[in-house]
Design a protein around this motif. Structure first.
Motif, PDB file in Angstrom:
ATOM      1  N   ASP A  46      -4.682 -38.970  91.264  1.00 55.96           N
ATOM      2  CA  ASP A  46      -5.509 -38.547  90.130  1.00 55.96           C
ATOM      3  C   ASP A  46      -4.629 -37.948  89.200  1.00 55.96           C
ATOM      4  OD1 ASP A  46      -7.741 -39.693  91.542  1.00 55.96           O
ATOM      5  OD2 ASP A  46      -8.320 -37.575  92.460  1.00 55.96           O
ATOM      6  N   ARG A  47      -3.754 -37.207  89.535  1.00 55.59           N
ATOM      7  CA  ARG A  47      -2.961 -36.330  88.535  1.00 55.59           C
ATOM      8  C   ARG A  47      -1.928 -37.431  87.998  1.00 55.59           C
ATOM      9  NH1 ARG A  47       0.969 -31.167  89.011  1.00 55.59           N
ATOM     10  NH2 ARG A  47       1.650 -31.184  87.058  1.00 55.59           N
ATOM     11  N   ARG A  50      -3.842 -39.012  85.344  1.00 54.70           N
ATOM     12  CA  ARG A  50      -4.075 -38.233  84.000  1.00 54.70           C
ATOM     13  C   ARG A  50      -2.713 -37.832  83.333  1.00 54.70           C
ATOM     14  NH1 ARG A  50      -6.666 -35.073  87.953  1.00 54.70           N
ATOM     15  NH2 ARG A  50      -5.282 -33.581  87.808  1.00 54.70           N
ATOM     16  N   GLU A  51      -1.837 -37.906  84.231  1.00 53.69           N
ATOM     17  CA  GLU A  51      -0.525 -37.494  83.405  1.00 53.69           C
ATOM     18  C   GLU A  51       0.496 -38.601  83.913  1.00 53.69           C
ATOM     19  OE1 GLU A  51       0.417 -33.296  84.223  1.00 53.69           O
ATOM     20  OE2 GLU A  51      -1.591 -32.972  84.914  1.00 53.69           O
TER      21      GLU A  51
END
Length: 204
Positions: A46-47, A50-51
């Motif tokens: 997930d991170r 996002r990034e």
């Protein structure tokens, strides 16, 4: 071929605490890397979505500790190494390391679930270089066999990966073929500049 390279890079990316890995045992290095790879990728999925730039942090923390990038860089330079200064060698190692981080990070985004099976655990006593074969099974049940080459550092006696052979093709030799002739034709400073430019392109 990009899928194959993706698998190679994923195998080299270990999860969590590398302090627990016995770097004096090449079999344990490969076992730990292959077993923990997908756990780390799933945990950070997930991170990473996002990034995207966070992938560089993952590579720095989880790949580089197991990869002898300095030795690999020197192998790429080959006999030309003797024609360079300490400063030039240091600069080449730095840009080569960054190039690996950027290239592996880019490839990692093609990650798909894979099953990993280590085919052999060689006797590494009294050896400085060993090869460990690994079989990959993808979601379509397609099999790929890779050979990891690890080298023991004479000072630290730690084992690290320095090359991967896929379908009979050495990734290290491939990179050396790309850059070695350029070094002789245009010099090490030109190659350093070229890799630095590629690193900036990756970052952008």
């Amino acid at each position: 071929m990009r899928t194959l390279v993706s698998v190679i890079m994923l195998l080299l990316v270990s999860a969590t605490a590398h302090a627990s890995v016995d770097m004096h045992n090449p079999n344990q290095v490969i076992q730990s890397v292959s077993i923990n790879t997908f756990a780390r990728l799933k945990a950070d999925h997930d991170r990473l979505q996002r990034e995207p730039t966070y992938i560089k942090t993952v590579i720095e923390e989880e790949l580089i500790p197991y990869f002898d990038y300095k030795y690999a860089a020197y192998m790429v330079m080959g006999n030309y190494l003797q024609q360079t200064s300490d400063v030039q060698r240091g600069e080449f190692v730095d840009v080569f390391k960054t190039y690996l981080v950027n290239a592996y990070g880019h490839i990692l985004f093609e990650y798909e679930q894979q099953e990993v099976e280590i085919l052999d655990l060689p006797d590494y006593q009294d050896k400085n270089i060993v090869s460990i074969s690994v079989r990959i099974r993808d979601a379509n049940n397609q099999l790929t066999q890779l050979v990891f080459k690890l080298r023991k550092n004479r000072k630290t006696e730690e084992w690290k990966v320095f090359d991967v052979i896929a379908e009979g093709i050495s990734m290290l030799n491939t990179k050396r073929s790309e850059l070695y002739e350029l070094m002789h034709k245009k010099g090490i400073d030109h190659v350093i500049k070229l890799l630095a430019e590629k690193n900036r392109e990756f970052s952008s």
